[in-house]
Motif scaffolding. Structure first.
Motif, PDB file in Angstrom:
ATOM      1  N   UNK A 232       0.800  -1.219   0.000  1.00 25.86           N
ATOM      2  CA  UNK A 232       0.000   0.000   0.000  1.00 25.86           C
ATOM      3  C   UNK A 232       0.830   1.265   0.000  1.00 25.86           C
ATOM      4  N   UNK A 233       0.364   2.270  -0.705  1.00 22.49           N
ATOM      5  CA  UNK A 233       0.994   3.601  -0.744  1.00 22.49           C
ATOM      6  C   UNK A 233      -0.079   4.635  -0.441  1.00 22.49           C
ATOM      7  N   UNK A 234       0.285   5.640   0.338  1.00 22.45           N
ATOM      8  CA  UNK A 234      -0.633   6.703   0.740  1.00 22.45           C
ATOM      9  C   UNK A 234      -0.177   8.023   0.142  1.00 22.45           C
ATOM     10  N   UNK A 235      -1.122   8.755  -0.462  1.00 22.91           N
ATOM     11  CA  UNK A 235      -0.806  10.061  -1.034  1.00 22.91           C
ATOM     12  C   UNK A 235      -1.852  11.089  -0.617  1.00 22.91           C
ATOM     13  N   UNK A 236      -1.405  12.326  -0.405  1.00 23.52           N
ATOM     14  CA  UNK A 236      -2.322  13.438  -0.147  1.00 23.52           C
ATOM     15  C   UNK A 236      -2.167  14.449  -1.277  1.00 23.52           C
ATOM     16  N   UNK A 237      -3.295  14.882  -1.825  1.00 22.65           N
ATOM     17  CA  UNK A 237      -3.289  15.905  -2.875  1.00 22.65           C
ATOM     18  C   UNK A 237      -3.644  17.239  -2.233  1.00 22.65           C
ATOM     19  N   UNK A 238      -2.645  18.099  -2.106  1.00 18.00           N
ATOM     20  CA  UNK A 238      -2.840  19.369  -1.413  1.00 18.00           C
ATOM     21  C   UNK A 238      -3.951  20.199  -2.051  1.00 18.00           C
TER      22      UNK A 238
END
Length: 259
Positions: A232-238
């Motif tokens: 799993x990879x976690x990303x936040x889109x500002x």
């Protein structure tokens, strides 16, 4: 939706395909159809063969009862078959829960990306979800579709005056027509919590994305999905909210699916 395929139980599914390349199937969330994700499909179409579809009971797709989540997984199996036998999945909102379940069910899925699947991460959220699903079942059982839509809009945090405004808008009849499918999304999300054991069994890469301007619990839910999946990879889109801009999410998905 220019194409049709038939699911395992005989249900007709309407879908569209745009672009060329490895297949990517977009799975829409509650109160939406394949057309909702058409702008995102356009962003991805220069590198992928992107499929959008109307989930059963919506738009141009049929409905065969009684409903079970397994039937929606079979729908995705039929779409993957129509797309060439293998695909990556991208689920938006509650569509993410369906995409993850499809991958966990052993369908020929390369990768799964999800955007803000609304899993509850705190007990308060689970209690709110339980109350919502109980009231939703009651409203739909009594064919009070308008009340069901109101319950859903309230759950999303929409202000009361906006809900009443929506009731008097030209879009309301269409919302009432699709309201029975809210029960499908409720079933896909189960008890509302993060299905950690199910996610732990995934054997494919998972990308869980959240918007930086969304409520903190949405980001926590996405992080929990990424942490529960072995790859799993976690990303936040500002700056993004639950109504994510396709031009912002698209390149992140393209990088993941192309990797």
């Amino acid at each position: 939706m220019g194409h049709k395929t038939i699911s395992g139980d005989g249900t007709s599914l309407a879908y569209a395909r745009t672009g060329q390349g490895p297949a990517v199937i977009l799975v829409s969330g509650a109160m939406s159809t394949g057309a909702t994700l058409a702008p995102l499909a356009e962003v991805l179409a220069d590198r992928f063969g992107v499929v959008t579809y109307d989930r059963r009971g919506r738009g141009g797709s049929g409905e065969t009862g009684p409903y079970e989540v397994a039937r929606e997984v079979e729908d995705l199996a039929a779409l993957i078959d129509a797309a060439g036998g293998e695909a990556a999945l991208c689920g938006v909102s509650s569509g993410g829960a369906l995409a993850l379940e499809a991958a966990a069910s052993g369908l020929p899925v390369r990768q799964v990306a999800v955007y803000e699947t609304p899993f509850a991460v705190h007990e308060g959220g689970k209690a709110e979800w339980a109350a919502y699903t109980e009231r939703l079942a009651e409203a739909l059982g009594q064919q009070r579709n308008g009340d069901a839509v109101e319950l859903f809009l309230r759950l999303t945090g929409l202000a009361e005056e906006m809900i009443q405004g929506a009731r008097h808008s030209p879009l309301w009849p269409g919302m009432e027509a699709i309201a029975p499918s809210l029960a499908h999304d409720a079933a896909v999300l189960g008890d509302g919590g993060v299905p950690r054991a199910r996610l732990a069994a995934l054997t494919v890469p998972v990308l869980a994305v959240a918007g930086g301007a969304s409520p903190a619990w949405m980001q926590e839910a996405a992080r929990a999905v990424a942490e529960s999946a072995p790859e799993g990879t976690y990303r936040v889109l500002e700056g993004q909210t639950h109504m994510v801009e396709p031009q912002v999410l698209g390149p992140v998905l393209a990088e993941f699916f192309g990797g």
